[in-house]
Design an enzyme around this catalytic site. Structure first.
Site, PDB file in Angstrom:
ATOM      1  N   ALA A  37      24.402   7.844   1.206  1.00 62.35           N
ATOM      2  CA  ALA A  37      23.457   8.147   2.287  1.00 62.35           C
ATOM      3  C   ALA A  37      23.168   6.858   3.035  1.00 62.35           C
ATOM      4  O   ALA A  37      23.065   5.793   2.420  1.00 62.35           O
ATOM      5  CB  ALA A  37      22.162   8.706   1.713  1.00 62.35           C
ATOM      6  N   GLY A  39      20.760   4.317   5.391  1.00 68.35           N
ATOM      7  CA  GLY A  39      19.327   4.023   5.387  1.00 68.35           C
ATOM      8  C   GLY A  39      18.886   3.035   4.318  1.00 68.35           C
ATOM      9  O   GLY A  39      17.752   2.563   4.337  1.00 68.35           O
ATOM     10  N   GLY A 115      32.034  -1.545  -0.407  1.00 69.83           N
ATOM     11  CA  GLY A 115      32.875  -2.513   0.297  1.00 69.83           C
ATOM     12  C   GLY A 115      33.018  -3.815  -0.469  1.00 69.83           C
ATOM     13  O   GLY A 115      32.089  -4.259  -1.150  1.00 69.83           O
ATOM     14  N   THR A 267       7.663  -6.740  -9.959  1.00 64.94           N
ATOM     15  CA  THR A 267       7.527  -8.203  -9.922  1.00 64.94           C
ATOM     16  C   THR A 267       8.546  -8.854  -9.000  1.00 64.94           C
ATOM     17  O   THR A 267       8.905 -10.014  -9.165  1.00 64.94           O
ATOM     18  CB  THR A 267       7.658  -8.787 -11.344  1.00 64.94           C
ATOM     19  N   ARG A 269      12.071  -8.506  -6.014  1.00 63.08           N
ATOM     20  CA  ARG A 269      13.441  -8.031  -5.831  1.00 63.08           C
ATOM     21  C   ARG A 269      14.371  -9.228  -5.678  1.00 63.08           C
ATOM     22  O   ARG A 269      13.932 -10.323  -5.383  1.00 63.08           O
ATOM     23  CB  ARG A 269      13.519  -7.129  -4.590  1.00 63.08           C
ATOM     24  N   HIS A 441     -12.104   2.843  24.918  1.00 65.65           N
ATOM     25  CA  HIS A 441     -13.181   3.167  23.990  1.00 65.65           C
ATOM     26  C   HIS A 441     -13.185   4.667  23.749  1.00 65.65           C
ATOM     27  O   HIS A 441     -13.041   5.424  24.695  1.00 65.65           O
ATOM     28  CB  HIS A 441     -14.526   2.727  24.588  1.00 65.65           C
TER      29      HIS A 441
HETATM   30  P1  NAI Z   1       6.193  -9.205  -4.669  1.00 63.84           P
HETATM   31  O1  NAI Z   1       6.971 -10.449  -4.678  1.00 63.84           O
HETATM   32  O2  NAI Z   1       5.492  -8.754  -3.435  1.00 63.84           O
HETATM   33  O3  NAI Z   1       5.082  -9.265  -5.839  1.00 63.84           O
HETATM   34  C1  NAI Z   1       5.415  -9.455  -7.184  1.00 63.84           C
HETATM   35  C2  NAI Z   1       4.182  -9.862  -7.960  1.00 63.84           C
HETATM   36  O4  NAI Z   1       4.501  -9.867  -9.358  1.00 63.84           O
HETATM   37  C3  NAI Z   1       3.694 -11.269  -7.626  1.00 63.84           C
HETATM   38  O5  NAI Z   1       2.326 -11.198  -7.289  1.00 63.84           O
HETATM   39  C4  NAI Z   1       3.962 -12.049  -8.893  1.00 63.84           C
HETATM   40  O6  NAI Z   1       3.034 -13.098  -9.112  1.00 63.84           O
HETATM   41  C5  NAI Z   1       3.855 -10.977  -9.979  1.00 63.84           C
HETATM   42  N1  NAI Z   1       4.530 -11.296 -11.246  1.00 63.84           N
HETATM   43  C6  NAI Z   1       5.755 -11.859 -11.403  1.00 63.84           C
HETATM   44  N2  NAI Z   1       6.047 -11.984 -12.729  1.00 63.84           N
HETATM   45  C7  NAI Z   1       4.999 -11.494 -13.431  1.00 63.84           C
HETATM   46  C8  NAI Z   1       4.696 -11.336 -14.833  1.00 63.84           C
HETATM   47  N3  NAI Z   1       5.550 -11.712 -15.789  1.00 63.84           N
HETATM   48  N4  NAI Z   1       3.527 -10.790 -15.189  1.00 63.84           N
HETATM   49  C9  NAI Z   1       2.632 -10.393 -14.226  1.00 63.84           C
HETATM   50  N5  NAI Z   1       2.868 -10.509 -12.907  1.00 63.84           N
HETATM   51  C10 NAI Z   1       4.036 -11.045 -12.493  1.00 63.84           C
HETATM   52  O7  NAI Z   1       7.216  -8.090  -5.194  1.00 63.84           O
HETATM   53  P2  NAI Z   1       7.259  -6.502  -5.036  1.00 63.84           P
HETATM   54  O8  NAI Z   1       5.895  -5.937  -4.866  1.00 63.84           O
HETATM   55  O9  NAI Z   1       8.086  -6.054  -6.192  1.00 63.84           O
HETATM   56  O10 NAI Z   1       8.039  -6.287  -3.683  1.00 63.84           O
HETATM   57  C11 NAI Z   1       9.385  -6.728  -3.547  1.00 63.84           C
HETATM   58  C12 NAI Z   1       9.712  -6.958  -2.094  1.00 63.84           C
HETATM   59  O11 NAI Z   1       9.704  -5.748  -1.369  1.00 63.84           O
HETATM   60  C13 NAI Z   1       8.739  -7.901  -1.427  1.00 63.84           C
HETATM   61  O12 NAI Z   1       9.461  -8.886  -0.745  1.00 63.84           O
HETATM   62  C14 NAI Z   1       7.983  -7.036  -0.481  1.00 63.84           C
HETATM   63  O13 NAI Z   1       7.625  -7.739   0.694  1.00 63.84           O
HETATM   64  C15 NAI Z   1       8.970  -5.908  -0.180  1.00 63.84           C
HETATM   65  N6  NAI Z   1       8.226  -4.689   0.123  1.00 63.84           N
HETATM   66  C16 NAI Z   1       7.554  -4.612   1.298  1.00 63.84           C
HETATM   67  C17 NAI Z   1       6.795  -3.515   1.589  1.00 63.84           C
HETATM   68  C18 NAI Z   1       6.014  -3.491   2.854  1.00 63.84           C
HETATM   69  O14 NAI Z   1       6.330  -4.249   3.766  1.00 63.84           O
HETATM   70  N7  NAI Z   1       4.980  -2.666   2.984  1.00 63.84           N
HETATM   71  C19 NAI Z   1       6.681  -2.380   0.671  1.00 63.84           C
HETATM   72  C20 NAI Z   1       7.389  -2.596  -0.552  1.00 63.84           C
HETATM   73  C21 NAI Z   1       8.139  -3.707  -0.787  1.00 63.84           C
END
Ligand code: NAI
Length: 462
Positions: A37, A39, A115, A267, A269, A441
């Site tokens: 898919a 996306g 790929g 934690t 990606r 407003h």
């Molecule tokens: P993240 O990097 O935003 O947060 C991971 C958190 O896990 C951090 O606060 C870190 O300190 C904590 N952590 C790491 N190891 C740990 C441990 N052993 N014990 C406890 N805490 C620990 O990662 P997340 O939320 O998995 O997101 C991944 C990516 O996906 C990010 O780059 C995010 O920006 C993106 N994303 C963006 C969204 C949006 O723009 N709304 C929605 C979902 C994901």
């Protein structure tokens, strides 16, 4: 075998947008995608399905908390998870089919399969070789593993598993108070699970404006989500469908644990490059496994480019899209450009949180003199009418020139409101430019204008 001007590997927001732009610019284009898919993570197991579940769970929460207050009476709304998942899937399908339609419309060839770059100008798709003058790697990212935590998608789940639960768990422990942890934690807390978030740092949402971090934490706690901050998760043991999450408190080294029916690993990606042929091709990567690129998304191998989560920078769909458009324009001989200073970030909790540009911490580090214009949604009429008066808009502007340097806001539709600031920043606007712009407003946007006024002589409704 077919010959192309550009083959893009990966059909996520970076890859598919790049493919469409290449085709618009007259390049013969193909996009390779192996998951069956288009996306990518975003549409299939990320942004879009999570927004569907956030919308559904928010509506449920509203029905239970605010309907009666507005005189909307009736039987209690209950949760039918399989039905909610059907709705989520219909949203995914509609979006995914939309991209296939756009590919047909723009005459982009969709090559189904995985790929691999087998030589300069050659991509093999499940064994069939195609030629391309240019190759763009847009393979995205995958969940980063955490030592001692094995994701089985039954008891210990990642974001993909969290989007496909068949029932609401009684207890859920979320590891990581980043974007995924807070969004998915919110979904299940609203649906009735007891959610505890365990976070390594002493605060939530790393990198975000400190005041926003504190205000969002307070709001989420008020909604019933529990937090254990400053705690490093060391492992998860699963026995008979119940998980024990072990963690160490960083301030004193003491150990503790929490039990739950579901544990969500959130934690972070990491770049996804499996089977791409990077090593064989001698394509340089960073220590963190990202494909190395120069300022215009070229790798060290001529004719091979990379964009999106697989390279440096925030892992955000819209950042990947920007790079997809810019690299297409570069390949077509135009001046592809991404302004990395103006990439908004949004967290789709309730209230939503959005940021763009510098934080106060950034400006202090840079030694730049700045002023702060802040306005609370308490002073916004529209917000009061929709139970949305929690939160604020904070605009940071250069102390001398008044030029907007950043904005951090929490409140209703924050993820939409931030774009007024993005446009202003792209045009090098001052806070006064926004303050002197007539805002309709009653709208939430008036809070942005009031914050801009607060950078000058003062807000009106504060
Ligand atoms: P993240 O990097 O935003 O947060 C991971 C958190 O896990 C951090 O606060 C870190 O300190 C904590 N952590 C790491 N190891 C740990 C441990 N052993 N014990 C406890 N805490 C620990 O990662 P997340 O939320 O998995 O997101 C991944 C990516 O996906 C990010 O780059 C995010 O920006 C993106 N994303 C963006 C969204 C949006 O723009 N709304 C929605 C979902 C994901």
């Amino acid at each position: 075998m077919a010959e192309y001007d550009v083959i893009i590997i990966g059909g996520g927001p970076g890859g598919y947008v790049c493919a469409i732009r290449c085709a618009q610019l007259g390049l013969k284009t193909a996009c390779v995608e192996g998951r069956g898919a288009l996306g990518g993570t975003c549409l299939n197991v990320g942004c879009i399905p999570s927004k569907a579940l956030l919308h559904a769970s928010h509506s449920y929460h509203e029905a239970h908390t605010n309907f009666e207050k507005m005189g909307l009476m009736g039987g209690a709304v209950s949760v039918d998870m399989p039905k909610m998942m059907e709705y989520k899937q219909s949203v995914i399908d509609a979006n995914v089919n939309g991209i296939e339609f756009l590919f047909k419309k723009n005459k982009v060839d969709y090559l189904r399969g995985w790929g691999k770059i087998t030589a300069k100008g050659e991509v093999s798709v499940d064994g069939e070789v195609h030629k391309a003058k240019n190759i763009v790697i847009a393979t995205g990212s995958e969940v980063a593993p955490l030592k001692g935590v094995e994701v089985d998608q039954e008891t210990v789940i990642d974001s993909t598993g969290a989007l496909a639960l068949s029932e609401v768990p009684k207890r859920m422990v979320v590891i990581g108070a980043g974007v995924i942890g807070l969004e998915m934690g919110s979904v299940y807390a609203r649906l009735g699970a007891e959610v505890t978030v365990v976070e390594y740092l002493d605060h939530i949402t790393p990198g975000m404006d400190g005041e926003l971090q504190k205000t969002l934490l307070r709001s989420l706690k008020k909604q019933g989500i529990k937090f254990v901050l400053g705690a490093a998760v060391s492992g998860v043991e699963v026995k008979k469908g119940v998980a024990k999450v072990n963690y160490t408190l960083r301030k004193n080294g003491s150990e503790a644990s929490l039990e739950a029916e579901k544990v969500l690993l959130a934690t972070g990606r990491k770049p996804f490059t499996d089977g791409l042929g990077l090593e064989e091709m001698g394509i340089a990567t960073t220590k963190r496994g990202q494909v190395e690129t120069d300022g215009v998304w070229r790798t060290n191998v001529e004719g091979i480019y990379a964009i999106g989560d697989v390279i440096e920078g925030p892992m955000l769909a819209h950042k990947a899209e920007e790079e997809g458009i810019a690299v297409a324009e570069s390949i077509a001989g135009q001046a592809g450009h991404v302004n990395y200073e103006v990439i908004p970030g949004v967290i789709y909790t309730t209230p939503e949180v959005a940021s763009v540009g510098k934080t106060e911490a950034d400006l202090k580090d840079e030694g730049r003199a700045y002023k702060v214009g802040k306005f609370s949604f308490m002073g916004n009429g529209r917000a009061k009418a929709v139970f949305g008066s929690e939160g604020f808009v904070k605009i940071l502007a250069d102390k001398e020139t008044d030029r907007i340097l950043g904005c951090h806001l929490m409140g209703p539709m924050a993820g939409e409101l931030i774009h007024e600031i993005c446009v202003a920043m792209e045009f090098g606007a001052s806070a006064e430019d926004i303050a002197r712009t007539c805002h309709a407003h009653p709208t939430f946007s008036e809070a942005v204008r009031e914050a801009a006024l607060a950078c000058g002589d003062g807000a009106i409704h504060a």
